[in-house]
Design an enzyme around this catalytic site. Structure first.
Site, PDB file in Angstrom:
ATOM      1  N   CYS A 344     -45.086  16.456  -5.850  1.00 50.34           N
ATOM      2  CA  CYS A 344     -44.011  16.181  -6.806  1.00 50.34           C
ATOM      3  C   CYS A 344     -42.696  16.757  -6.290  1.00 50.34           C
ATOM      4  CB  CYS A 344     -44.355  16.768  -8.173  1.00 50.34           C
ATOM      5  SG  CYS A 344     -43.065  16.481  -9.413  1.00 50.34           S
ATOM      6  N   CYS A 347     -40.425  18.426  -8.986  1.00 50.09           N
ATOM      7  CA  CYS A 347     -40.860  19.735  -9.481  1.00 50.09           C
ATOM      8  C   CYS A 347     -40.650  20.828  -8.452  1.00 50.09           C
ATOM      9  CB  CYS A 347     -42.339  19.691  -9.859  1.00 50.09           C
ATOM     10  SG  CYS A 347     -42.767  18.415 -11.047  1.00 50.09           S
ATOM     11  N   ASP A 348     -41.154  20.592  -7.241  1.00 48.67           N
ATOM     12  CA  ASP A 348     -41.249  21.661  -6.258  1.00 48.67           C
ATOM     13  C   ASP A 348     -40.100  21.691  -5.259  1.00 48.67           C
ATOM     14  OD1 ASP A 348     -43.647  22.276  -7.470  1.00 48.67           O
ATOM     15  OD2 ASP A 348     -44.818  21.016  -6.122  1.00 48.67           O
TER      16      ASP A 348
END
Length: 518
Positions: A344, A347-348
């Site tokens: 992701c 997200c990361d």
């Protein structure tokens, strides 16, 4: 800090605060502390029940706690909770201020019944759509139970901690100093993990349920639409889902759902669940199907066995278990998952600020990921197996215009390299020459498509394709009478939300037709 429109909206929310509380800020002379000071000053000015104390002693700076008079509520935000976390901040303000949470009485009692001292820490990023669920769940637990405390930490702002704990994926949750879990978790999932008797009690309740007319397995767009269409026929309908929303929960931006110009995955998933709840549908969340036992005679009941040990029976089934991110299946990938290997980028990505990363896959998702990451990381290398990228031309043009992006075509990733604790490189083969090469980097984002969630159906007589997709006809019927399937788990082409919804409704109509004819 807040513009006039946002202030007006927040002021309206804060009118729901019924008891006074204090914001205790721990600041230093840095720019981020000044930014947080401005935000907290704005918040305190919007309600006479909120006061601001600038003399906090927390070692993390900037940070702030929310405390009632003479009561430490155990809620701390380390950082400036804007972006996706602004909603988490608003909910925390309301709940500390006495506004009742939107959870069932049963869940509230379960939280209050936790006896152990539970100190949670969550590392999040402001661009992570998965993080707010965790932050909000743990904050609520802290509000309801004095044995629980929670610190939400912006990983991009506290890089020293991120490096020390080797946090390379968000949300990363620590409990009493030890890694508890990583990735999206709902309140129910967290409770199931800390309340060891919860799974056993839930399994007992599921075993006692009477048979369904239609049981939908899966809670994504296909499963939700199937449940609604079945329930509208007035028949007994149930949904067993590992997580409601499915793969949609991991989707950042949705701009091709007709009549809705733009939305986000978690927002759509919440709307799906709320719509289903408007009907008499028995929603059984956090339930992973592990085996299907088809009916042994015409008109008999099909059985779905669950990981918890419980089983459910139904006259008809609609299989809508969706798909998950496809893995490279090369040495080192599993060893370094969440230690540099990620799936992701939204997200990361912020955890790799200024670092070197690779994106595997030249389709739309891979190219979009590379474009997004290029604005955060130091350098991005996109690696595509074929000799040309498959992404839309407009995306390829944008990618090629970026100065910190390299593109390698016709390359097969052969190994993820690491030092035992984190990723430090990637090995690939040039397909044309057979030459083996290595890239030195800190992160790898895998974007190579989806794989259907059908492992649990092996040996069930449900016919599947070579790729593991369930084969269906024009009515959503499978090879087993009374069992239907819909969405990304099937052979239906073009894995899109709007197509999955149509297929789910069609499968429900097919199941109803089967019931009335048999």
């Amino acid at each position: 800090m807040l513009d006039d429109t946002l202030k007006s909206q927040l002021k309206a929310y804060l009118e729901k605060v019924t008891q006074p509380f204090e914001i205790v800020a721990s600041l230093d002379d840095g720019a981020k502390s000044q930014e947080l000071h401005g935000l907290l000053t704005d918040i305190a000015s919007l309600s006479d029940k909120i006061s601001l104390n600038l003399y906090g002693q927390d070692s993390r700076r900037p940070s702030f706690a929310l405390n009632r008079p003479d009561q430490d509520m155990g809620i701390v935000f380390a950082g400036i909770p804007m972006g996706h976390e602004f909603t988490s901040l608003v909910l925390a303000l309301l709940q500390v201020g006495g506004h009742p949470p939107k959870v069932t009485d049963e869940v509230i009692e379960q939280i209050k019944g936790l006896d152990d001292a539970l100190h949670f820490e969550t590392y999040y990023s402001l661009s992570c759509q998965n993080c707010p669920d965790v932050v909000q769940a743990l904050n609520l637990m802290a509000v309801l139970n004095p044995n629980v405390s929670h610190v939400a930490i912006d990983g991009a702002l506290f890089q020293d901690e991120v490096e020390e704990r080797q946090v390379m994926s968000v949300p990363s949750i620590y409990l009493n100093g030890q890694l508890f879990d990583q990735g999206r978790m709902s309140l129910e999932q967290i409770l199931a993990k800390v309340d060891t008797g919860a799974a056993r009690r839930e399994a007992a309740k599921l075993n006692d349920k009477p048979s369904f007319d239609v049981l939908v397995v899966g809670g994504g767009p296909a499963g939700a639409s199937a449940a609604i269409y079945a329930a509208r026929k007035g028949i007994r309908t149930g949904v067993a889902a590992e997580r409601f929303g499915g793969q949609v929960m991991d989707t950042m931006a949705i701009e091709n759902f007709i009549s809705v110009p733009h939305t986000e995955g978690p927002k759509m998933a919440a709307a799906l669940e709320e719509h289903v709840k408007e009907y008499e549908v028995d929603i059984m969340n956090l339930q992973r199907a592990v085996k299907l036992v088809p009916a042994t005679q015409p008109g008999g009941e099909h059985e779905v066995q669950l990981e918890s040990g419980a089983s459910l029976k139904s006259k008809t089934l609609i299989l809508a278990t969706g798909a998950r991110w496809r893995e490279m299946n090369v040495p080192g990938e599993a060893d370094y998952r969440n230690k540099g290997v990620a799936y992701c980028p939204h997200c990361d990505g912020p955890l790799f600020k200024g670092k070197r990363v690779a994106v595997i896959g030249g389709g739309n998702s891979g190219v979009e990921a590379a474009i997004d990451l290029a604005g955060i990381v130091g350098r991005v290398t996109l690696i595509e197996f074929m000799d040309e990228m498959r992404a839309d031309a407009v995306l390829q043009k944008k990618l090629k215009s970026l100065p910190n992006v390299d593109i390698i075509l016709g390359a097969r990733t052969t190994e993820v390299n690491g030092d035992g604790t984190r990723v430090n490189g990637l090995t690939f083969e040039e397909r044309a020459s057979g030459e083996i090469k290595r890239l030195d980097l800190e992160g790898i984002f895998v974007q190579i498509g989806l794989i259907p969630n059908t492992e649990w159906l092996r040996g069930s007589l449900v016919e599947m394709s070579e790729r593991g997709e369930i084969i269906t006809d024009a009515h959503g019927t499978t090879s087993v009478p009374g069992i239907f399937a819909a969405g990304d788990v099937t052979t239906v082409p073009y894995k899109q939300i709007i197509i999955a919804m149509g297929e789910g409704s069609k499968a429900a109509l097919g199941a109803f037709d089967h019931l009335i004819r048999s």
